[in-house]
Design a protein around this motif. Structure first.
Motif, short mmCIF file in Angstrom:
data_model
loop_
_atom_site.label_atom_id
_atom_site.label_comp_id
_atom_site.label_asym_id
_atom_site.label_seq_id
_atom_site.Cartn_x
_atom_site.Cartn_y
_atom_site.Cartn_z
N CYS A 18 1.50 42.35 13.84
CA CYS A 18 2.00 42.61 12.48
C CYS A 18 0.99 43.32 11.58
CB CYS A 18 2.44 41.30 11.81
SG CYS A 18 1.08 40.28 11.23
N CYS A 47 1.86 35.02 13.31
CA CYS A 47 2.50 35.45 14.56
C CYS A 47 2.33 34.40 15.66
CB CYS A 47 1.91 36.77 15.04
SG CYS A 47 2.41 38.19 14.05
N HIS A 61 9.81 38.37 9.55
CA HIS A 61 8.41 38.63 9.88
C HIS A 61 8.32 39.60 11.06
CE1 HIS A 61 4.12 38.07 10.38
NE2 HIS A 61 4.33 37.88 11.67
ZN LIG Z 1 0.48 38.88 13.00
#
Ligand SMILES: [Zn+2]
Length: 192
Positions: A18, A47, A61
């Motif tokens: 991410c 994550c 997300h």
């Molecule tokens: Zn992440």
């Protein structure tokens, strides 16, 4: 630790999923066989927490996979594929999965944890009582077992901790008895 430094260098000290820059840790992509940099990625708390605990997943997300699925690194591609598979009922992850291309080796790796398969296709390991066994469970032997290729007998009542499942065969698990890694037949164990 050298692996962490290598991953930091590879990722520019960012979560490889991410892009977050804080609380980064090594994630060894299961099943961990070779480990090392090719078998690992650098991931953030958010994550990694959601990878470990599916029930906490926040689909939004994972929009980050839109970018990270194109990573040149196999470990990142494999995790992206798994997370998209988990989320595919949301719609957009299925579209991304359709665009993704993994070669056979990576696809086998990606599927090795049973992710993305229908429940009915999954190989399910059960103990003598029919209780489902998972990687990392502890079991106890319900009879004396001769250990193949040695004179050792694993005694009834022996606890085997942190078992691993044979992904190809629902009747086999592996675990350590003493210092030795042995293959055990599931019908001779009881989950504890
Ligand atoms: Zn992440």
């Amino acid at each position: 630790m050298a692996l962490l430094e290598d991953l930091q260098a590879r990722s520019g000290s960012k979560c490889e999923l991410c892009g977050a820059t804080e609380n980064l840790k090594i994630y060894e992509v299961p099943p961990v066989s070779t480990g090392g940099i090719d078998g690992s990625l650098l991931g953030c708390d958010t994550c990694l927490g959601q990878i470990e605990a599916s029930e906490t997943m926040d689909p939004n997300h994972w929009r980050c996979l839109n970018d990270s699925m194109w990573s040149e690194h196999g470990a990142v591609q494999v995790v992206a594929w798994r997370m998209l598979s988990r989320l595919k009922t949301e719609g957009w992850p299925q579209d991304l999965l359709d665009m993704m291309y993994l070669d056979d080796k990576l696809l086998n790796w990606a599927k090795a944890t049973g992710e993305g398969q229908d429940e009915s296709e999954k190989i399910v390991h059960r103990d003598v009582n029919g209780v489902i066994l998972e990687n990392g469970d502890s079991v106890v032997l319900i009879k004396d077992l001769k250990v193949k290729g040695s004179s050792m007998v694993a005694k009834q009542g022996t606890a085997v901790r942190r078992i691993s499942l044979d992904r190809e065969n629902a009747e086999y698990i592996e675990g350590k008895v003493g210092a030795q890694q042995i293959v055990i037949i599931t019908k001779y164990v009881k989950k504890i």
